[in-house]
Design an enzyme around this catalytic site. Structure first.
Site, PDB file in Angstrom:
ATOM      1  CE  LYS A 183       4.279   3.690  -0.480  1.00 37.83           C
ATOM      2  NZ  LYS A 183       4.104   4.248   0.880  1.00 37.83           N
TER       3      LYS A 183
ATOM      4  CE1 TYR B 183       1.353   8.825  -0.641  1.00 35.72           C
ATOM      5  CE2 TYR B 183       3.539   9.373  -1.456  1.00 35.72           C
ATOM      6  CZ  TYR B 183       2.592   8.427  -1.083  1.00 35.72           C
ATOM      7  OH  TYR B 183       2.897   7.083  -1.151  1.00 35.72           O
TER       8      TYR B 183
ATOM      9  CG  ASN C  13       3.867   1.541   3.343  1.00 34.96           C
ATOM     10  OD1 ASN C  13       4.412   2.006   2.338  1.00 34.96           O
ATOM     11  ND2 ASN C  13       2.733   2.018   3.823  1.00 34.96           N
TER      12      ASN C  13
ATOM     13  CG  HIS D 154      -0.199   4.868  -2.462  1.00 36.98           C
ATOM     14  ND1 HIS D 154      -0.659   5.496  -1.338  1.00 36.98           N
ATOM     15  CD2 HIS D 154      -1.058   5.180  -3.460  1.00 36.98           C
ATOM     16  CE1 HIS D 154      -1.755   6.186  -1.649  1.00 36.98           C
ATOM     17  NE2 HIS D 154      -2.013   6.014  -2.935  1.00 36.98           N
TER      18      HIS D 154
ATOM     19  CD  GLU E 269      -3.864   7.918  -4.943  1.00 36.93           C
ATOM     20  OE1 GLU E 269      -3.947   6.694  -5.199  1.00 36.93           O
ATOM     21  OE2 GLU E 269      -3.987   8.392  -3.788  1.00 36.93           O
TER      22      GLU E 269
HETATM   23  P1  CMP Z   1       0.779   5.337   1.681  1.00 40.01           P
HETATM   24  O1  CMP Z   1      -0.342   4.388   1.524  1.00 40.01           O
HETATM   25  O2  CMP Z   1       1.716   5.499   0.548  1.00 40.01           O
HETATM   26  O3  CMP Z   1       0.192   6.781   2.052  1.00 40.01           O
HETATM   27  C1  CMP Z   1       0.965   7.741   2.738  1.00 40.01           C
HETATM   28  C2  CMP Z   1       2.219   7.169   3.335  1.00 40.01           C
HETATM   29  O4  CMP Z   1       2.818   7.928   4.367  1.00 40.01           O
HETATM   30  C3  CMP Z   1       1.901   5.842   3.973  1.00 40.01           C
HETATM   31  O5  CMP Z   1       1.649   4.893   2.969  1.00 40.01           O
HETATM   32  C4  CMP Z   1       3.150   5.603   4.804  1.00 40.01           C
HETATM   33  O6  CMP Z   1       4.176   4.960   4.069  1.00 40.01           O
HETATM   34  C5  CMP Z   1       3.646   7.034   5.110  1.00 40.01           C
HETATM   35  N1  CMP Z   1       3.603   7.374   6.514  1.00 40.01           N
HETATM   36  C6  CMP Z   1       4.651   7.753   7.244  1.00 40.01           C
HETATM   37  N2  CMP Z   1       4.296   8.034   8.481  1.00 40.01           N
HETATM   38  C7  CMP Z   1       2.965   7.833   8.575  1.00 40.01           C
HETATM   39  C8  CMP Z   1       2.000   7.943   9.625  1.00 40.01           C
HETATM   40  N3  CMP Z   1       2.338   8.329  10.859  1.00 40.01           N
HETATM   41  N4  CMP Z   1       0.719   7.634   9.331  1.00 40.01           N
HETATM   42  C9  CMP Z   1       0.360   7.247   8.087  1.00 40.01           C
HETATM   43  N5  CMP Z   1       1.234   7.132   7.054  1.00 40.01           N
HETATM   44  C10 CMP Z   1       2.529   7.401   7.299  1.00 40.01           C
END
Ligand code: CMP
Length: 134
Positions: A9, A49, A112, A115, A126
């Site tokens: 990311k 997403y 984070n 993904h 994806e």
């Molecule tokens: P990712 O694995 O990329 O999938 C969706 C992303 O939404 C997740 O990682 C997080 O970075 C983001 N995100 C933000 N808020 C939330 C939440 N409350 N719960 C889950 N994912 C979240």
């Protein structure tokens, strides 16, 4: 062999951590079968997403993932999907186990670091969005 997808990311890329993350993937015996650095536009991010559409964080998620370049990798390994989820760790870096990518490189729930696909269906979808649309 099973395929999966990981995406580095924007914040991890801006911090120059892509090399360390790719090194970890190779050390954990993932083969890299495709790799691309690119930027999402809002339409492609929304498709990527789409399972989160309607959730309160969806708008912020699309704004964040379109805020800078990302690196997408197609990976291959026995049991690739589960092995990658184990290596990546919990969604929230604060809850991620020691040694996981999100523990080491993640900042918060939104930033984070990576993904990773969570099922064969998501991996297929994806990979098609990232590598099949251009
Ligand atoms: P990712 O694995 O990329 O999938 C969706 C992303 O939404 C997740 O990682 C997080 O970075 C983001 N995100 C933000 N808020 C939330 C939440 N409350 N719960 C889950 N994912 C979240």
């Amino acid at each position: 062999m099973e395929k999966t997808f990981i995406m580095i990311k924007p914040e991890a890329l801006k911090a120059g951590k892509q090399g360390e993350i790719i090194d970890l993937l190779l050390k954990n015996r993932f083969g890299i079968t495709n790799m691309k650095q690119f930027s999402f536009d809002a339409a492609r991010a929304g498709r990527f997403y789409s399972m989160h559409e309607g959730k309160d964080f969806f708008g912020d998620l699309v704004a964040y993932i379109t805020s800078g370049e990302v690196v997408g990798l197609e990976l291959e390994r026995e049991g690739a999907i589960k092995a990658l989820r184990d290596l990546v760790g919990a969604t929230d870096p604060a809850a991620a186990a020691i040694g996981t990518i999100r523990f080491m490189y993640g900042t918060d729930l939104q930033r984070n670091a990576v993904h990773a696909s969570d099922s064969p269906e998501s991996a297929e979808k994806e990979l098609a969005i990232v590598f099949g649309e251009d």
